[in-house]
Design a protein around this motif. Structure first.
Motif, PDB file in Angstrom:
ATOM      1  N   LYS A   9       0.815  -1.208   0.000  1.00 54.55           N
ATOM      2  CA  LYS A   9       0.000   0.000   0.000  1.00 54.55           C
ATOM      3  C   LYS A   9       0.853   1.265   0.000  1.00 54.55           C
ATOM      4  N   LYS A  10       2.053   1.168   0.567  1.00 53.85           N
ATOM      5  CA  LYS A  10       2.912   2.335   0.677  1.00 53.85           C
ATOM      6  C   LYS A  10       4.264   2.072   0.009  1.00 53.85           C
ATOM      7  N   MET A  11       4.932   3.146  -0.378  1.00 52.59           N
ATOM      8  CA  MET A  11       6.271   3.035  -0.979  1.00 52.59           C
ATOM      9  C   MET A  11       7.103   4.256  -0.597  1.00 52.59           C
ATOM     10  N   LYS A  12       8.413   4.143  -0.761  1.00 51.98           N
ATOM     11  CA  LYS A  12       9.311   5.258  -0.567  1.00 51.98           C
ATOM     12  C   LYS A  12       9.468   6.010  -1.885  1.00 51.98           C
ATOM     13  N   ALA A  13       9.466   7.329  -1.803  1.00 53.95           N
ATOM     14  CA  ALA A  13       9.624   8.150  -3.002  1.00 53.95           C
ATOM     15  C   ALA A  13      10.271   9.477  -2.626  1.00 53.95           C
ATOM     16  N   VAL A  14      11.020  10.051  -3.573  1.00 53.92           N
ATOM     17  CA  VAL A  14      11.493  11.424  -3.431  1.00 53.92           C
ATOM     18  C   VAL A  14      10.324  12.320  -3.826  1.00 53.92           C
ATOM     19  N   VAL A  15       9.967  13.254  -2.963  1.00 52.51           N
ATOM     20  CA  VAL A  15       8.855  14.152  -3.251  1.00 52.51           C
ATOM     21  C   VAL A  15       9.357  15.595  -3.241  1.00 52.51           C
ATOM     22  N   ALA A  16       9.058  16.332  -4.317  1.00 53.27           N
ATOM     23  CA  ALA A  16       9.411  17.746  -4.416  1.00 53.27           C
ATOM     24  C   ALA A  16       8.261  18.587  -3.875  1.00 53.27           C
ATOM     25  N   TYR A  17       8.584  19.452  -2.915  1.00 49.93           N
ATOM     26  CA  TYR A  17       7.596  20.372  -2.341  1.00 49.93           C
ATOM     27  C   TYR A  17       7.845  21.815  -2.777  1.00 49.93           C
ATOM     28  N   GLY A  18       9.085  22.089  -3.196  1.00 49.03           N
ATOM     29  CA  GLY A  18       9.469  23.427  -3.624  1.00 49.03           C
ATOM     30  C   GLY A  18      10.961  23.435  -3.903  1.00 49.03           C
ATOM     31  N   PRO A  19      11.506  24.560  -4.377  1.00 48.56           N
ATOM     32  CA  PRO A  19      12.950  24.639  -4.634  1.00 48.56           C
ATOM     33  C   PRO A  19      13.763  24.270  -3.392  1.00 48.56           C
ATOM     34  N   GLU A  20      14.692  23.322  -3.579  1.00 47.16           N
ATOM     35  CA  GLU A  20      15.554  22.830  -2.506  1.00 47.16           C
ATOM     36  C   GLU A  20      14.763  22.303  -1.314  1.00 47.16           C
ATOM     37  N   ASP A  21      13.554  21.876  -1.578  1.00 43.40           N
ATOM     38  CA  ASP A  21      12.699  21.277  -0.549  1.00 43.40           C
ATOM     39  C   ASP A  21      12.171  19.940  -1.061  1.00 43.40           C
ATOM     40  N   PRO A  71       2.851  18.971  -4.376  1.00 40.49           N
ATOM     41  CA  PRO A  71       3.984  18.029  -4.262  1.00 40.49           C
ATOM     42  C   PRO A  71       3.949  16.976  -5.363  1.00 40.49           C
ATOM     43  N   VAL A  72       5.127  16.674  -5.909  1.00 40.66           N
ATOM     44  CA  VAL A  72       5.200  15.715  -7.004  1.00 40.66           C
ATOM     45  C   VAL A  72       6.474  14.891  -6.897  1.00 40.66           C
ATOM     46  N   ILE A  73       6.427  13.656  -7.388  1.00 39.52           N
ATOM     47  CA  ILE A  73       7.612  12.799  -7.464  1.00 39.52           C
ATOM     48  C   ILE A  73       8.349  13.145  -8.753  1.00 39.52           C
ATOM     49  N   PRO A  74       9.597  13.633  -8.673  1.00 38.60           N
ATOM     50  CA  PRO A  74      10.336  13.985  -9.887  1.00 38.60           C
ATOM     51  C   PRO A  74      10.920  12.751 -10.575  1.00 38.60           C
ATOM     52  N   GLY A  75      11.593  12.994 -11.704  1.00 42.04           N
ATOM     53  CA  GLY A  75      12.297  11.918 -12.417  1.00 42.04           C
ATOM     54  C   GLY A  75      11.636  11.520 -13.709  1.00 42.04           C
ATOM     55  N   HIS A  76      12.380  11.678 -14.838  1.00 49.01           N
ATOM     56  CA  HIS A  76      11.798  11.327 -16.141  1.00 49.01           C
ATOM     57  C   HIS A  76      12.700  10.407 -16.968  1.00 49.01           C
ATOM     58  N   GLU A  77      13.834   9.968 -16.402  1.00 51.43           N
ATOM     59  CA  GLU A  77      14.717   9.026 -17.114  1.00 51.43           C
ATOM     60  C   GLU A  77      14.619   7.668 -16.424  1.00 51.43           C
ATOM     61  N   PHE A  78      13.598   6.919 -16.719  1.00 49.24           N
ATOM     62  CA  PHE A  78      13.289   5.728 -15.935  1.00 49.24           C
ATOM     63  C   PHE A  78      13.053   4.506 -16.808  1.00 49.24           C
ATOM     64  N   PHE A  79      13.138   3.359 -16.184  1.00 46.88           N
ATOM     65  CA  PHE A  79      12.648   2.113 -16.773  1.00 46.88           C
ATOM     66  C   PHE A  79      12.214   1.227 -15.616  1.00 46.88           C
ATOM     67  N   GLY A  80      11.470   0.192 -15.936  1.00 49.26           N
ATOM     68  CA  GLY A  80      11.031  -0.701 -14.866  1.00 49.26           C
ATOM     69  C   GLY A  80      10.346  -1.932 -15.412  1.00 49.26           C
ATOM     70  N   GLN A 132       4.104  17.037 -12.818  1.00 52.42           N
ATOM     71  CA  GLN A 132       2.732  17.389 -12.451  1.00 52.42           C
ATOM     72  C   GLN A 132       2.167  16.410 -11.413  1.00 52.42           C
ATOM     73  N   LYS A 133       1.850  16.915 -10.240  1.00 50.04           N
ATOM     74  CA  LYS A 133       1.346  16.067  -9.160  1.00 50.04           C
ATOM     75  C   LYS A 133       0.078  15.329  -9.588  1.00 50.04           C
ATOM     76  N   ASP A 134      -0.030  14.114  -9.100  1.00 48.79           N
ATOM     77  CA  ASP A 134      -1.189  13.234  -9.350  1.00 48.79           C
ATOM     78  C   ASP A 134      -1.323  12.821 -10.817  1.00 48.79           C
ATOM     79  N   ILE A 135      -1.140  13.761 -11.746  1.00 51.64           N
ATOM     80  CA  ILE A 135      -1.359  13.489 -13.167  1.00 51.64           C
ATOM     81  C   ILE A 135      -0.201  12.732 -13.792  1.00 51.64           C
ATOM     82  N   ALA A 136       1.027  13.152 -13.475  1.00 58.45           N
ATOM     83  CA  ALA A 136       2.207  12.554 -14.118  1.00 58.45           C
ATOM     84  C   ALA A 136       3.367  12.509 -13.118  1.00 58.45           C
TER      85      ALA A 136
END
Length: 361
Positions: A9-21, A71-80, A132-136
Motif C-alpha cells: 500500500k505504501k512506498m518510498k519516493a522522493v517528493v518535491a515540495y518546492g525549490p531545494e525542498d 507536491p510531485v515525485i520527480p524523475g523522467h529518465e526511468f525504466f522498470g 505534475q502532481k497526481d497526473i504525471a
C-alpha cells in the motif's frame, strides 16, 4: 486487472515540495486504472533539468502558473518492470506482467490538435512525467504509473541496467541529431559533452560527417567524447574555440552547430562560430536567459534555427542501437545511488565531476 503480486500500500519516493525542498517520503503506491500500467522502477537517472529544477530555476518555478505542480515525485529518465495492468491495458499496450518497459517523457492528452495529428510530443496540455502532481508522477520512487495515452516500449532483457537507464536521453539525442540533417561533407560542432552530448557524439559519428568537433570546459568529458568518436576536442576556457573552428573551415565556420550546454554562452558562441546559411540546433534547458544580436540570424547569416524537444518516435531506434551495441552506456553512467541518498546523488550530479548519476529504489 492483473498484477504480479499483491502490491504494497505504501512506498518510498522522493517528493518535491518546492525549490531545494525535496524529501524521501512514504506515499501511496499507484494503482492501475483503465488502460493504465504500474511498473516497479528499475532505475531513474538524474537529468540536468532535475538539478536546475531543484535549485529553483525560473523555467520550472516562475510565472503565475509554475511548470512544477507540487507536491510531485520527480524523475523522467526511468525504466522498470510491469507489475500491474489495468483493464484493457494488456491489449492496448501489448504488454504482459514482468515485461521490462519505459515510456516517453510526455504523457500526451490524446485530444489536442498536436496529438490528433501525430505530433504528440508537442501536446498542448503537455503533462510531463516528474513535473505534475497526481497526473504525471515521476520515477524517483519504488513504483510508477503510466497513463492510458502513454507510448510504452518494451526493453529487451539483453540490455543492462546502465543501457536501459539511458534510453530516454538517447531518444532525445536521436531527435536532435535527426533535426540537424547531417550530411557527409558537414563540419559539425557539438557544444556540451554531458549525458546528452555524449549520446549525440556517438550518433553523429554514425552519420560520418567530414569532421566532428566537440566543445566542453571539462577535460575529462572531452576525453570521453574523443573516445566515443569526436575528431577534435576543444576546451573554450583554454583556447579560442571560435578562432580554432574558423581556422579548420577556411574561415567560414561550421556547417552545423548543436547547442547542448544549457549555458547562454553556448548560444552566442555558436551564432558567431557557424557559417552563413548554417544549421543551428537548440536542445538545452536553460537556467538563465540569454540575449544576442538577433540580426545575425537573418540579415547577416540567414541561419536555419531549429529547436529539438523530447524524443518523438525515437525510443525504438534508441533501443535498437543499444541492442546492436552501436551506442555505449558504460562511459556515460558514472554512479548509482539508493533512493534514500538522493541528496548526495544530486550534489554529485551538480558538481559536474561525473556524467550520469542514477537513483535505484
Amino acid at each position: 486487472m492483473t498484477n504480479l503480486t499483491d502490491l504494497p500500500k505504501k512506498m518510498k519516493a522522493v517528493v518535491a515540495y518546492g525549490p531545494e525542498d525535496y524529501k524521501v517520503t512514504e506515499v501511496d503506491v499507484p494503482r492501475a486504472g483503465f488502460e493504465e500500467v504500474v511498473i516497479k522502477v528499475g532505475a531513474c537517472g538524474i537529468c540536468g533539468s532535475d538539478i536546475k529544477a531543484y535549485h529553483g530555476s525560473d523555467m520550472f518555478w516562475g510565472g503565475e502558473v509554475p511548470w512544477f505542480k507540487v507536491p510531485v515525485i520527480p524523475g523522467h529518465e526511468f525504466f522498470g518492470y510491469v507489475v500491474e495492468l489495468g483493464e484493457g491495458a494488456a491489449e492496448k499496450h501489448e504488454l504482459e506482467i514482468g515485461d521490462k518497459v519505459t515510456t516517453d517523457q510526455i504523457k500526451p492528452c490524446g485530444k489536442c490538435r498536436f496529438c490528433q495529428s501525430g505530433k504528440y510530443w508537442m501536446c498542448e496540455v503537455h503533462n510531463m512525467y516528474g513535473f505534475q502532481k497526481d497526473i504525471a508522477e515521476g520515477g524517483m520512487a519504488e513504483y510508477m504509473k503510466f497513463g492510458s495515452t502513454s507510448k510504452i516500449y518494451k526493453i529487451p532483457e539483453s540490455l543492462s541496467l546502465k543501457e536501459s537507464s539511458i534510453i530516454e536521453p538517447l531518444a532525445c539525442a536521436i531527435h536532435t541529431v535527426q533535426r540537424a540533417n547531417i550530411e557527409f561533407e558537414d563540419v559539425v560542432v557539438l557544444a556540451g559533452a554531458g549525458t546528452l552530448g555524449l549520446c549525440m557524439v556517438q550518433l553523429i559519428s554514425l552519420k560520418t560527417p567530414k569532421k566532428l568537433i566537440v566543445l566542453d570546459v571539462d577535460d575529462k568529458r572531452l576525453r570521453t567524447a574523443k573516445e566515443l568518436g569526436a575528431d577534435i576536442i576543444i576546451n573554450p576556457k583554454e583556447e579560442d574555440a571560435i578562432k580554432k573552428v574558423k581556422s579548420l573551415t577556411e574561415g567560414y565556420g561550421c556547417d552545423v552547430y548543436i547547442e547542448a550546454t544549457g549555458s547562454p554562452i553556448g548560444v552566442t558562441q555558436g551564432l558567431e562560430m557557424i557559417r552563413k546559411l548554417g544549421r543551428f540546433i537548440e536542445f538545452s534547458v536553460f537556467g538563465a536567459k540569454t540575449t544576442t544580436d538577433w540580426s545575425v540570424i537573418g540579415d547577416r547569416k540567414e541561419l536555419d534555427i531549429r529547436g529539438s524537444h523530447l524524443g518523438p518516435y525515437t525510443y525504438p531506434v534508441a533501443i535498437d542501437l543499444l541492442e546492436r551495441k552501436l551506442i555505449k552506456a558504460d562511459p556515460i553512467v558514472s554512479e548509482i545511488h539508493p533512493l534514500a541518498d538522493f541528496e548526495k546523488a544530486f550534489k554529485i550530479a551538480k558538481s559536474g565531476k561525473v556524467i550520469k548519476v542514477l537513483l535505484q529504489p
